[in-house]
Motif scaffolding. Structure first.
Motif, mmCIF file in Angstrom:
data_model
loop_
_atom_site.group_PDB
_atom_site.id
_atom_site.type_symbol
_atom_site.label_atom_id
_atom_site.label_comp_id
_atom_site.label_asym_id
_atom_site.label_seq_id
_atom_site.Cartn_x
_atom_site.Cartn_y
_atom_site.Cartn_z
ATOM 1 N N SER A 151 51.199 -97.149 -7.550
ATOM 2 C CA SER A 151 51.950 -97.959 -8.509
ATOM 3 C C SER A 151 53.358 -98.143 -7.953
ATOM 4 O O SER A 151 53.847 -97.322 -7.175
ATOM 5 C CB SER A 151 51.986 -97.281 -9.878
ATOM 6 N N ALA A 152 53.992 -99.242 -8.337
ATOM 7 C CA ALA A 152 55.305 -99.555 -7.781
ATOM 8 C C ALA A 152 56.227 -100.093 -8.864
ATOM 9 O O ALA A 152 55.781 -100.701 -9.838
ATOM 10 C CB ALA A 152 55.155 -100.568 -6.652
ATOM 11 N N LEU A 209 56.358 -103.025 -0.292
ATOM 12 C CA LEU A 209 55.074 -102.579 -0.841
ATOM 13 C C LEU A 209 54.095 -102.231 0.282
ATOM 14 O O LEU A 209 53.412 -101.204 0.226
ATOM 15 C CB LEU A 209 54.479 -103.663 -1.743
ATOM 16 N N CYS A 210 54.028 -103.098 1.288
ATOM 17 C CA CYS A 210 53.135 -102.863 2.421
ATOM 18 C C CYS A 210 53.428 -101.506 3.055
ATOM 19 O O CYS A 210 52.514 -100.709 3.290
ATOM 20 C CB CYS A 210 53.298 -103.983 3.449
ATOM 21 N N HIS A 211 54.694 -101.227 3.309
ATOM 22 C CA HIS A 211 55.012 -99.955 3.949
ATOM 23 C C HIS A 211 54.691 -98.772 3.043
ATOM 24 O O HIS A 211 54.134 -97.768 3.493
ATOM 25 C CB HIS A 211 56.470 -99.880 4.390
ATOM 26 N N GLY A 212 55.030 -98.906 1.777
ATOM 27 C CA GLY A 212 54.755 -97.818 0.846
ATOM 28 C C GLY A 212 53.276 -97.504 0.747
ATOM 29 O O GLY A 212 52.877 -96.343 0.655
ATOM 30 N N TRP A 213 52.450 -98.542 0.798
ATOM 31 C CA TRP A 213 51.006 -98.341 0.684
ATOM 32 C C TRP A 213 50.370 -97.934 1.998
ATOM 33 O O TRP A 213 49.472 -97.099 2.026
ATOM 34 C CB TRP A 213 50.341 -99.632 0.206
ATOM 35 N N VAL A 236 61.839 -101.106 -3.634
ATOM 36 C CA VAL A 236 60.829 -100.690 -4.601
ATOM 37 C C VAL A 236 60.609 -99.190 -4.501
ATOM 38 O O VAL A 236 60.782 -98.594 -3.432
ATOM 39 C CB VAL A 236 59.480 -101.429 -4.401
ATOM 40 N N ASP A 237 60.219 -98.595 -5.616
ATOM 41 C CA ASP A 237 59.759 -97.209 -5.640
ATOM 42 C C ASP A 237 58.246 -97.245 -5.677
ATOM 43 O O ASP A 237 57.661 -97.870 -6.576
ATOM 44 C CB ASP A 237 60.289 -96.475 -6.873
ATOM 45 N N VAL A 238 57.602 -96.612 -4.694
ATOM 46 C CA VAL A 238 56.143 -96.588 -4.607
ATOM 47 C C VAL A 238 55.673 -95.160 -4.854
ATOM 48 O O VAL A 238 56.061 -94.238 -4.132
ATOM 49 C CB VAL A 238 55.649 -97.089 -3.236
ATOM 50 N N ILE A 271 52.061 -107.215 -9.175
ATOM 51 C CA ILE A 271 52.114 -105.787 -8.835
ATOM 52 C C ILE A 271 53.312 -105.105 -9.490
ATOM 53 O O ILE A 271 53.209 -103.988 -10.004
ATOM 54 C CB ILE A 271 52.165 -105.603 -7.299
ATOM 55 N N LEU A 272 54.455 -105.796 -9.459
ATOM 56 C CA LEU A 272 55.688 -105.209 -10.002
ATOM 57 C C LEU A 272 55.910 -105.543 -11.482
ATOM 58 O O LEU A 272 56.943 -105.194 -12.049
ATOM 59 C CB LEU A 272 56.894 -105.676 -9.172
ATOM 60 N N ARG A 273 54.936 -106.234 -12.089
ATOM 61 C CA ARG A 273 54.998 -106.594 -13.508
ATOM 62 C C ARG A 273 56.288 -107.345 -13.847
ATOM 63 O O ARG A 273 57.004 -107.014 -14.794
ATOM 64 C CB ARG A 273 54.840 -105.350 -14.394
#
Length: 196
Positions: A28-29, A153-157, A21-23, A133-135
């Motif tokens: 937003s991701a 997502l967890c790491h990005g946030w 994922v791109d965060v 979250i990722l739509r």
């Protein structure tokens, strides 16, 4: 860096979930890639680990993540499952090091809390929140793939949307470290004598 590209890996010997994922800085991701690397339960362990390594390496080479996030192995009832998960986790960390990528580990509780707001969420809840979250039009399948996206997502946030690599010392991680410290067995008796 406009966004952080995170490869999440849910380690497993038969099914190893991978999600990229791109965060963005605003949390937003965007989904880049999701899948599962498989190995045959009938194959020798060395071949199974090689298959996992090849699959992870291919994802890294194709999608160019900035960081790798791997689920931290935790004790379960089934020793064989724990061993396979630990071996796949080691392969994931090795692939990150091989490509010069920073790697972080997050506990399942941390990941669930980050994505759903509830550390004891079930797999369906994680899948639903990842899809929201990722739509996504459908839930990511199988659950291993959803777990990999949740890790990313967890790491990005939590760790790195600002700088990309720092791992935050969350309450769950502090509890994990404390549990590891408590279960470490002290060495009893004297050290063996070494002849001069």
């Amino acid at each position: 860096m406009a966004s952080l590209r995170v490869l999440g890996i849910d380690p497993g010997l038969t099914r190893c979930g991978v999600g990229v994922v791109d965060v963005a800085r605003d949390r937003s991701a965007r989904l880049v890639h999701v899948g599962v690397v498989r190995s045959s339960p009938d194959a020798p362990i060395a071949e199974r680990l090689a298959a996992i390594a090849a699959g992870i390496r291919a994802v890294i080479d194709e999608h160019g993540p900035h960081v790798v996030a791997v689920e931290r192995v935790f004790a379960q009832q089934n020793r064989n499952t724990v061993m396979g998960t630990a071996q796949a986790s080691g392969i994931a960390l090795l692939m990150a090091a091989e490509r010069g990528l920073p790697a972080a580990m997050h506990t399942p509780t941390e990941v669930k809390a980050a994505v759903t707001g509830y550390g004891a969420a079930d797999k369906r809840q994680v899948q639903e929140m990842v899809a929201r979250i990722l739509r996504l039009d459908a839930l990511p399948q199988p659950a291993d793939a959803a777990d990999a996206l949740a890790l990313a997502l967890c790491h990005g946030w939590r760790g790195g949307a600002s700088e990309g690599v720092a791992q935050a010392e969350t309450p769950a991680l502090r509890a994990w470290r404390e549990a590891e410290r408590r279960t470490a067995r002290p060495v009893r008796g004297r050290a063996p004598r070494v002849a001069p």
